[in-house]
Motif scaffolding. Structure first.
Motif, PDB file in Angstrom:
ATOM      1  N   ALA A   1       2.574  -2.650  -7.452  1.00 38.26           N
ATOM      2  CA  ALA A   1       2.660  -3.630  -7.398  1.00 38.26           C
ATOM      3  C   ALA A   1       3.941  -4.980  -7.065  1.00 38.26           C
ATOM      4  N   LYS A   2       4.272  -5.062  -8.618  1.00 40.66           N
ATOM      5  CA  LYS A   2       5.259  -6.550  -8.793  1.00 40.66           C
ATOM      6  C   LYS A   2       6.302  -6.683  -8.049  1.00 40.66           C
ATOM      7  N   ASP A   3       6.848  -4.615  -7.843  1.00 40.38           N
ATOM      8  CA  ASP A   3       8.047  -3.883  -8.157  1.00 40.38           C
ATOM      9  C   ASP A   3       8.116  -4.775  -6.583  1.00 40.38           C
ATOM     10  N   ASN A   4       7.086  -4.435  -6.119  1.00 35.91           N
ATOM     11  CA  ASN A   4       6.462  -4.615  -4.634  1.00 35.91           C
ATOM     12  C   ASN A   4       5.938  -5.677  -3.884  1.00 35.91           C
ATOM     13  N   ASP A   5       6.403  -6.254  -4.824  1.00 34.39           N
ATOM     14  CA  ASP A   5       6.186  -8.062  -4.368  1.00 34.39           C
ATOM     15  C   ASP A   5       4.190  -8.065  -3.664  1.00 34.39           C
TER      16      ASP A   5
ATOM     17  N   GLN B   1      -1.134  -4.367   1.501  1.00 30.58           N
ATOM     18  CA  GLN B   1      -1.064  -5.858   1.276  1.00 30.58           C
ATOM     19  C   GLN B   1      -1.312  -6.806  -0.040  1.00 30.58           C
ATOM     20  N   ARG B   2      -2.738  -5.246  -0.553  1.00 31.00           N
ATOM     21  CA  ARG B   2      -3.623  -6.517  -1.748  1.00 31.00           C
ATOM     22  C   ARG B   2      -3.936  -5.020  -2.790  1.00 31.00           C
ATOM     23  N   VAL B   3      -3.695  -5.275  -3.675  1.00 28.43           N
ATOM     24  CA  VAL B   3      -4.256  -4.133  -5.011  1.00 28.43           C
ATOM     25  C   VAL B   3      -5.491  -5.115  -5.927  1.00 28.43           C
ATOM     26  N   VAL B   4      -6.260  -4.751  -6.261  1.00 29.37           N
ATOM     27  CA  VAL B   4      -7.430  -5.393  -6.847  1.00 29.37           C
ATOM     28  C   VAL B   4      -8.387  -4.019  -7.543  1.00 29.37           C
ATOM     29  N   PHE B   5      -8.050  -4.661  -8.799  1.00 25.98           N
ATOM     30  CA  PHE B   5      -9.221  -4.077  -9.556  1.00 25.98           C
ATOM     31  C   PHE B   5     -10.030  -4.879 -10.596  1.00 25.98           C
ATOM     32  N   GLY B   6     -11.223  -4.451 -11.811  1.00 28.57           N
ATOM     33  CA  GLY B   6     -12.217  -5.199 -12.003  1.00 28.57           C
ATOM     34  C   GLY B   6     -10.954  -5.200 -13.725  1.00 28.57           C
ATOM     35  N   SER B   7     -12.121  -5.257 -14.506  1.00 31.60           N
ATOM     36  CA  SER B   7     -11.487  -5.592 -16.317  1.00 31.60           C
ATOM     37  C   SER B   7     -13.165  -4.881 -16.594  1.00 31.60           C
TER      38      SER B   7
ATOM     39  N   MET C   1      -0.898   8.699  -5.743  1.00 28.96           N
ATOM     40  CA  MET C   1       0.365   8.455  -4.706  1.00 28.96           C
ATOM     41  C   MET C   1       0.481   6.546  -4.719  1.00 28.96           C
ATOM     42  N   ALA C   2      -0.447   5.189  -5.318  1.00 28.75           N
ATOM     43  CA  ALA C   2      -0.011   3.409  -4.433  1.00 28.75           C
ATOM     44  C   ALA C   2       1.576   3.805  -4.762  1.00 28.75           C
ATOM     45  N   GLY C   3       1.930   4.266  -5.234  1.00 32.29           N
ATOM     46  CA  GLY C   3       3.569   3.905  -5.734  1.00 32.29           C
ATOM     47  C   GLY C   3       4.596   3.833  -4.152  1.00 32.29           C
ATOM     48  N   HIS C   4       3.839   5.151  -3.829  1.00 31.58           N
ATOM     49  CA  HIS C   4       4.877   5.417  -2.476  1.00 31.58           C
ATOM     50  C   HIS C   4       3.714   4.632  -1.100  1.00 31.58           C
ATOM     51  N   PHE C   5       2.652   4.020  -1.177  1.00 32.17           N
ATOM     52  CA  PHE C   5       2.017   3.270  -0.055  1.00 32.17           C
ATOM     53  C   PHE C   5       2.764   1.473  -0.574  1.00 32.17           C
ATOM     54  N   LEU C   6       2.685   1.478  -1.815  1.00 34.18           N
ATOM     55  CA  LEU C   6       2.957   0.551  -2.063  1.00 34.18           C
ATOM     56  C   LEU C   6       4.992   0.103  -1.847  1.00 34.18           C
ATOM     57  N   TYR C   7       5.585   0.799  -2.275  1.00 32.68           N
ATOM     58  CA  TYR C   7       6.936   1.085  -1.967  1.00 32.68           C
ATOM     59  C   TYR C   7       7.424   1.124   0.003  1.00 32.68           C
TER      60      TYR C   7
END
Ligand code: MRU
Length: 378
Positions: free
Chosen positions: A287-291, A259-265, A248-254
């Motif tokens: 995220a990139k595709d939607n700035d 406004q922000r995406v955060v993750f660890g590594s 669903m993430a893509g839909h919310f971004l599109y």
């Protein structure tokens, strides 16, 4: 009694009180995911396989069992695995019957060899073991003093992790604005570290600063670290959230709702390629595709400058039962006899990462130049 001993006693008392089946609702608690119990000389950890249904502390007297606990994901999350390995080495020193330094060092080396292969991707495991072995190999004194030094170093790794996470969270929280909706992937909170967390630590600090934020929690198939662990932590902290399925993430971004995406590594290469829980790549692409800025929150202990790019990082593949065990409305979700692939991490190329937040500051591209500076703390 050192303060961590009091903490350990408190946590054990708490776990006795709150280990029950049904949702854990304890609001007031102090949580260290992994710690040394100075009264029993054991390594203890929260059994993350049971949350959010039950909150239980498990005890370990043998380093090999700590290795198995890491493999079986009793404890997981890159910094937490590193700290657990440190305490595992303290157990190995305690278990060894060696009466001279050469033999004790040899026992420690074999324990490290066993712990090192418990999981392949998170570099914090090797980082912590190398740090502890470094102390052992340069140590001068009696075998008992070395045993004590092993525990001291393990405790230091754990304590530093909390301090580092708090610093990193301050830097990261400055990137979060009042009113932001944030997508968070996997679990990066107190449970994935010794305490406070990486990406979730940033969210927690932003919330404590009074910023009004809302978190969309990727459920993070197949082990559901988001739905089970991140949601549990957010609930404890009183931070508003909704769980979403990963796709669903893509839909919310599109639709402009994020406004922000955060993750660890689990390991970040010298060029800024971020290896993290499977699904991070697709999330970062959307995220990139939607700035929308995508921030990786990464302690320097997770940065592996010895590897030029993410393609060189070993990617764990786990058992297919983690994928196939899914049930929907009490029924198996796939035909009997199906097979599955279970890739646990993916590489997010550095071009999709807006910035990498570390305990020494926020790093922007070009990552190949700037990561080195931040690791060396220049
Ligand atoms: O397989 P896990 O649960 O150990 O994976 C953990 C993650 O991917 C976390 O996001 C990660 O360790 C990074 S931040 C602590």
């Amino acid at each position: 009694m050192p303060s961590h001993a009091k903490l350990a006693t408190f946590i054990v008392a708490l776990s006795e009180e709150s280990a029950f089946f049904g949702q854990v609702t304890k609001q007031e608690y102090v949580m260290r995911t992994v710690f040394w119990d100075y009264e029993t000389n054991e390594t203890k950890m929260i059994d993350q396989r049971l949350l959010p249904e039950a909150y239980e502390i498990v005890s370990f007297q043998r380093y090999a069992d700590v290795g198995t606990a890491i493999t079986d994901m009793v404890i997981r999350g890159a910094p937490a695995i590193g700290a657990a390995a440190g305490f595992g080495m303290a157990l190995a020193a305690q278990e060894s019957r060696a009466s001279d330094l050469v033999s004790l060092r040899a026992d420690l080396q074999s324990a490290a060899d066993i712990l090192r292969v418990a999981r392949p991707t998170a570099v914090n495991l090797a980082w912590a073991l190398d740090r502890i072995l470094g102390v052992a190999n340069s140590f001068e004194g009696s075998t008992d003093d070395l045993r004590e030094a092993m525990l001291k170093e393990a405790q230091l790794i754990a304590d530093e992790d909390v301090e580092i996470n708090k610093r990193m969270a301050e830097y990261g929280a400055a990137l979060i604005e009042d009113g932001d909706t944030i997508i968070h992937h996997c679990n990066t909170g107190s449970l994935a570290t010794v305490d406070w967390g990486t990406a979730l630590g940033v969210i927690h600090t932003a919330h404590e600063q009074g910023k009004n934020i809302h978190v969309l929690v990727d459920e993070t198939r197949p082990r559901l670290q988001g739905a089970r662990l991140t949601a549990w932590e957010l609930k404890e902290y009183g931070i508003p959230f909704d769980i979403i399925s990963d796709n669903m993430a893509g839909h919310f971004l599109y639709t402009g709702q994020v406004q922000r995406v955060v993750f660890g590594s689990d390991r970040t290469a010298a060029n800024g390629d971020v290896v993290n829980k499977i699904g991070t790549y697709m999330l970062s692409l959307a995220a990139k595709d939607n700035d929308v800025p995508a921030y990786a929150v990464v302690p320097t202990s997770t940065i592996d400058l010895s590897l030029a790019h993410g393609g060189l990082i070993p990617i764990e593949e786990r058992g297919q039962e983690e994928v196939l065990s899914l049930e929907l409305l009490g029924r198996k979700a796939s035909p009997v006899g199906s097979t599955a692939r279970n890739i646990a991490f993916d590489v997010t190329p550095h071009r999709l990462v807006t910035a990498i937040v570390t305990e020494n500051g926020v790093v922007y591209p070009p990552f190949d130049l700037n990561l080195k500076k931040v690791v060396e703390n220049k």
